[in-house]
Design an enzyme around this catalytic site. Structure first.
Site, PDB file in Angstrom:
ATOM      1  N   GLU A   1      43.181  45.799  56.004  1.00 59.23           N
ATOM      2  CA  GLU A   1      41.782  45.751  56.706  1.00 59.23           C
ATOM      3  C   GLU A   1      42.019  46.392  58.055  1.00 59.23           C
ATOM      4  O   GLU A   1      40.977  46.791  58.630  1.00 59.23           O
ATOM      5  CB  GLU A   1      41.348  44.173  56.805  1.00 59.23           C
ATOM      6  CG  GLU A   1      40.645  43.853  55.285  1.00 59.23           C
ATOM      7  CD  GLU A   1      39.453  44.231  54.874  1.00 59.23           C
ATOM      8  OE1 GLU A   1      38.500  44.501  55.639  1.00 59.23           O
ATOM      9  OE2 GLU A   1      39.337  44.800  53.600  1.00 59.23           O
TER      10      GLU A   1
ATOM     11  N   CYS B   1      37.277  41.293  43.346  1.00 55.80           N
ATOM     12  CA  CYS B   1      38.203  40.453  44.171  1.00 55.80           C
ATOM     13  C   CYS B   1      38.443  39.393  43.687  1.00 55.80           C
ATOM     14  O   CYS B   1      37.855  38.494  42.869  1.00 55.80           O
ATOM     15  CB  CYS B   1      36.996  40.113  45.264  1.00 55.80           C
ATOM     16  SG  CYS B   1      37.761  38.805  46.368  1.00 55.80           S
ATOM     17  N   ASN B   2      40.004  39.122  43.594  1.00 53.23           N
ATOM     18  CA  ASN B   2      40.372  37.982  42.710  1.00 53.23           C
ATOM     19  C   ASN B   2      40.211  36.850  43.411  1.00 53.23           C
ATOM     20  O   ASN B   2      39.941  35.784  42.602  1.00 53.23           O
ATOM     21  CB  ASN B   2      41.830  38.169  42.693  1.00 53.23           C
ATOM     22  CG  ASN B   2      42.427  39.380  41.977  1.00 53.23           C
ATOM     23  OD1 ASN B   2      42.819  39.315  40.619  1.00 53.23           O
ATOM     24  ND2 ASN B   2      42.342  40.432  42.509  1.00 53.23           N
ATOM     25  N   THR B   3      40.230  36.760  44.704  1.00 54.67           N
ATOM     26  CA  THR B   3      39.707  35.472  45.319  1.00 54.67           C
ATOM     27  C   THR B   3      38.579  34.929  45.014  1.00 54.67           C
ATOM     28  O   THR B   3      38.241  33.704  44.612  1.00 54.67           O
ATOM     29  CB  THR B   3      40.020  35.488  46.974  1.00 54.67           C
ATOM     30  OG1 THR B   3      41.219  36.176  47.172  1.00 54.67           O
ATOM     31  CG2 THR B   3      40.007  34.366  47.692  1.00 54.67           C
TER      32      THR B   3
ATOM     33  N   ASP C   1      33.490  43.159  46.879  1.00 52.74           N
ATOM     34  CA  ASP C   1      34.814  42.718  47.431  1.00 52.74           C
ATOM     35  C   ASP C   1      34.580  42.124  48.773  1.00 52.74           C
ATOM     36  O   ASP C   1      33.453  42.494  49.320  1.00 52.74           O
ATOM     37  CB  ASP C   1      35.868  43.668  47.295  1.00 52.74           C
ATOM     38  CG  ASP C   1      37.063  43.266  47.695  1.00 52.74           C
ATOM     39  OD1 ASP C   1      37.574  42.120  47.382  1.00 52.74           O
ATOM     40  OD2 ASP C   1      37.781  43.817  48.634  1.00 52.74           O
ATOM     41  N   SER C   2      35.413  41.568  49.228  1.00 55.72           N
ATOM     42  CA  SER C   2      35.721  41.109  50.838  1.00 55.72           C
ATOM     43  C   SER C   2      35.567  42.107  51.521  1.00 55.72           C
ATOM     44  O   SER C   2      35.257  42.031  52.828  1.00 55.72           O
ATOM     45  CB  SER C   2      36.512  40.020  50.872  1.00 55.72           C
ATOM     46  OG  SER C   2      37.776  40.747  50.797  1.00 55.72           O
TER      47      SER C   2
ATOM     48  N   TYR D   1      38.920  36.752  52.715  1.00 58.56           N
ATOM     49  CA  TYR D   1      38.578  35.634  52.174  1.00 58.56           C
ATOM     50  C   TYR D   1      39.955  34.698  51.601  1.00 58.56           C
ATOM     51  O   TYR D   1      39.675  33.439  51.596  1.00 58.56           O
ATOM     52  CB  TYR D   1      37.911  35.958  50.818  1.00 58.56           C
ATOM     53  CG  TYR D   1      36.302  36.363  51.012  1.00 58.56           C
ATOM     54  CD1 TYR D   1      35.761  36.748  52.179  1.00 58.56           C
ATOM     55  CD2 TYR D   1      35.583  36.278  49.954  1.00 58.56           C
ATOM     56  CE1 TYR D   1      34.553  37.372  52.470  1.00 58.56           C
ATOM     57  CE2 TYR D   1      34.190  36.838  50.051  1.00 58.56           C
ATOM     58  CZ  TYR D   1      33.707  36.998  51.239  1.00 58.56           C
ATOM     59  OH  TYR D   1      32.279  37.357  51.119  1.00 58.56           O
ATOM     60  N   GLY D   2      41.120  35.440  51.662  1.00 63.76           N
ATOM     61  CA  GLY D   2      42.194  34.995  50.714  1.00 63.76           C
ATOM     62  C   GLY D   2      42.725  33.714  51.436  1.00 63.76           C
ATOM     63  O   GLY D   2      43.415  32.638  50.910  1.00 63.76           O
TER      64      GLY D   2
ATOM     65  N   CYS E   1      45.836  40.830  43.620  1.00 62.17           N
ATOM     66  CA  CYS E   1      44.562  41.141  44.729  1.00 62.17           C
ATOM     67  C   CYS E   1      44.060  42.732  44.796  1.00 62.17           C
ATOM     68  O   CYS E   1      44.974  43.584  44.841  1.00 62.17           O
ATOM     69  CB  CYS E   1      45.185  40.998  46.048  1.00 62.17           C
ATOM     70  SG  CYS E   1      44.071  41.274  47.669  1.00 62.17           S
ATOM     71  N   THR E   2      42.854  43.076  44.779  1.00 56.62           N
ATOM     72  CA  THR E   2      42.522  44.370  44.647  1.00 56.62           C
ATOM     73  C   THR E   2      42.714  45.235  45.893  1.00 56.62           C
ATOM     74  O   THR E   2      42.651  46.513  45.636  1.00 56.62           O
ATOM     75  CB  THR E   2      41.066  44.324  44.349  1.00 56.62           C
ATOM     76  OG1 THR E   2      40.278  43.687  45.220  1.00 56.62           O
ATOM     77  CG2 THR E   2      40.594  43.693  43.156  1.00 56.62           C
ATOM     78  N   HIS E   3      43.271  44.563  46.888  1.00 56.90           N
ATOM     79  CA  HIS E   3      43.576  45.473  48.215  1.00 56.90           C
ATOM     80  C   HIS E   3      44.840  46.163  47.825  1.00 56.90           C
ATOM     81  O   HIS E   3      45.067  46.848  48.491  1.00 56.90           O
ATOM     82  CB  HIS E   3      43.729  44.243  49.504  1.00 56.90           C
ATOM     83  CG  HIS E   3      42.411  44.169  50.224  1.00 56.90           C
ATOM     84  ND1 HIS E   3      41.503  43.477  49.468  1.00 56.90           N
ATOM     85  CD2 HIS E   3      41.777  44.317  51.454  1.00 56.90           C
ATOM     86  CE1 HIS E   3      40.360  43.330  50.574  1.00 56.90           C
ATOM     87  NE2 HIS E   3      40.515  43.960  51.595  1.00 56.90           N
TER      88      HIS E   3
HETATM   89  N1  DGL Z   1      40.583  41.911  47.519  1.00 57.60           N
HETATM   90  C1  DGL Z   1      40.663  40.547  47.349  1.00 57.60           C
HETATM   91  C2  DGL Z   1      41.275  39.713  46.289  1.00 57.60           C
HETATM   92  O1  DGL Z   1      41.524  40.535  45.143  1.00 57.60           O
HETATM   93  C3  DGL Z   1      40.493  39.735  48.556  1.00 57.60           C
HETATM   94  C4  DGL Z   1      41.172  39.801  49.720  1.00 57.60           C
HETATM   95  C5  DGL Z   1      40.877  38.714  50.861  1.00 57.60           C
HETATM   96  O2  DGL Z   1      39.702  38.921  51.375  1.00 57.60           O
HETATM   97  O3  DGL Z   1      41.776  37.978  51.422  1.00 57.60           O
HETATM   98  O4  DGL Z   1      41.731  38.720  46.049  1.00 57.60           O
END
Ligand code: DGL
Length: 288
Positions: A170, A85-87, A22-23, A54-55, A204-206
């Site tokens: 974060e 990570c979805n992104t 993941d990011s 990353y988003g 988003c996994t966050h």
């Molecule tokens: N956890 C990530 C996701 O599922 C990315 C979040 C990010 O870095 O912006 O999209």
């Protein structure tokens, strides 16, 4: 011609842990479910915290960063990597699968988190109106709309980018009035865009790290869907259908953590979120 920082030595062979990428901290929400469901397997988690989020980054950057991370995990012996990570799943997975894997090693696999989530959503919504809360990158890619439409053409999908949530997570800003303001803001916005939504995907996994606060502001009767358990179910199913891959994963029930940022900060978040003591090791990608 490979660039000077490209490692052209062969990848290690033999069994290894499952790579989880993941990011930053978000993939821990997926890792937690993977370890609950498939506890005997070994995992190697990599958070690119130094370059998160990353988003809001371009397609090209997310692809380059994700490619670097996946190759790093393969070089550590992983045979299978989950983009938790979805992104990265939205912007890099297909190119890595189609372009990079065949040149690295066609036997290895990289899997994402969007497809398993799209698959189950048809069982969860009654109104057939679904909301997706995700990063700007995931929303702009339209990956969820496309995947859900393919599998469940009758479902209406409304997406909303929540650019503030990942930076808050974060930066450990989990529980304060400023965070609540942004949690409520996006929830109100998506429900105003479609008042018939009965299922909200945390795309988003966050976001499950903010689950308590999200629950607080989502009206009763709306199902909130964190992805972890569906990704874990899907991986279990995948390994059952691919015994050759299952045999290439080591099984001592262990998990190691890598971060491109400060390992003590990573361990702090890991402890908070996984409710167990963890230690992390700092890594740097070649050429960084
Ligand atoms: N956890 C990530 C996701 O599922 C990315 C979040 C990010 O870095 O912006 O999209």
């Amino acid at each position: 011609m490979p660039s000077p920082d490209t490692d052209i030595s062969p990848l290690p062979t033999g069994p290894g842990p499952i790579g989880v990428f993941d990011s930053g901290y978000g993939g821990l929400t997926v890792l937690k479910s993977l370890r609950q469901k498939l506890s005997s397997l070994d995992y190697l988690y990599l958070g690119d915290n130094a370059r998160a989020p990353y988003g809001t980054r371009s397609f090209e950057m997310v692809y380059q960063y994700t490619r670097q991370a996946v190759e790093y995990l393969f070089r550590q012996g992983c045979q299978l990597v989950i983009l938790a990570c979805n992104t990265a799943s939205a912007k890099a997975l297909r190119t890595i699968q189609q372009h990079d894997l065949p040149t690295w090693d066609p036997q290895r696999r990289v899997l994402g988190v969007i497809r398993p989530t799209a698959e189950i959503i048809g069982d969860l919504t009654h109104s057939r109106h679904v909301g997706i809360l995700a990063t700007p990158g995931t929303i702009l890619s339209h990956s969820y709309d496309l995947e859900i439409k393919k599998l469940h053409p009758d479902i209406r999908v409304t997406g909303l980018a929540c650019p503030m949530w990942v930076p808050l997570i974060e930066n450990f800003e989990l529980d304060n009035p400023g965070t609540d303001y942004f949690v409520k803001k996006y929830i109100d916005q998506i429900l105003a865009a479609d008042s018939r939504i009965d299922t909200l995907i945390l795309g988003c996994t966050h976001y499950p790290i903010l689950l308590d606060r999200i629950r607080h502001f989502v009206p009763q009767g709306i199902t909130i869907v964190p992805q972890g358990r569906y990704v874990a179910d899907s991986l279990a199913d995948y390994l059952q259908r691919h015994p050759d891959m299952a045999q290439r994963i080591t099984r001592q029930g262990q998990c190691r953590y890598l971060t491109t940022e400060d390992p003590s900060k990573f361990a702090q978040m890991g402890r908070l979120f996984l409710q167990s003591e963890i230690t992390a090791r700092h890594i740097q990608f070649q050429g960084e």
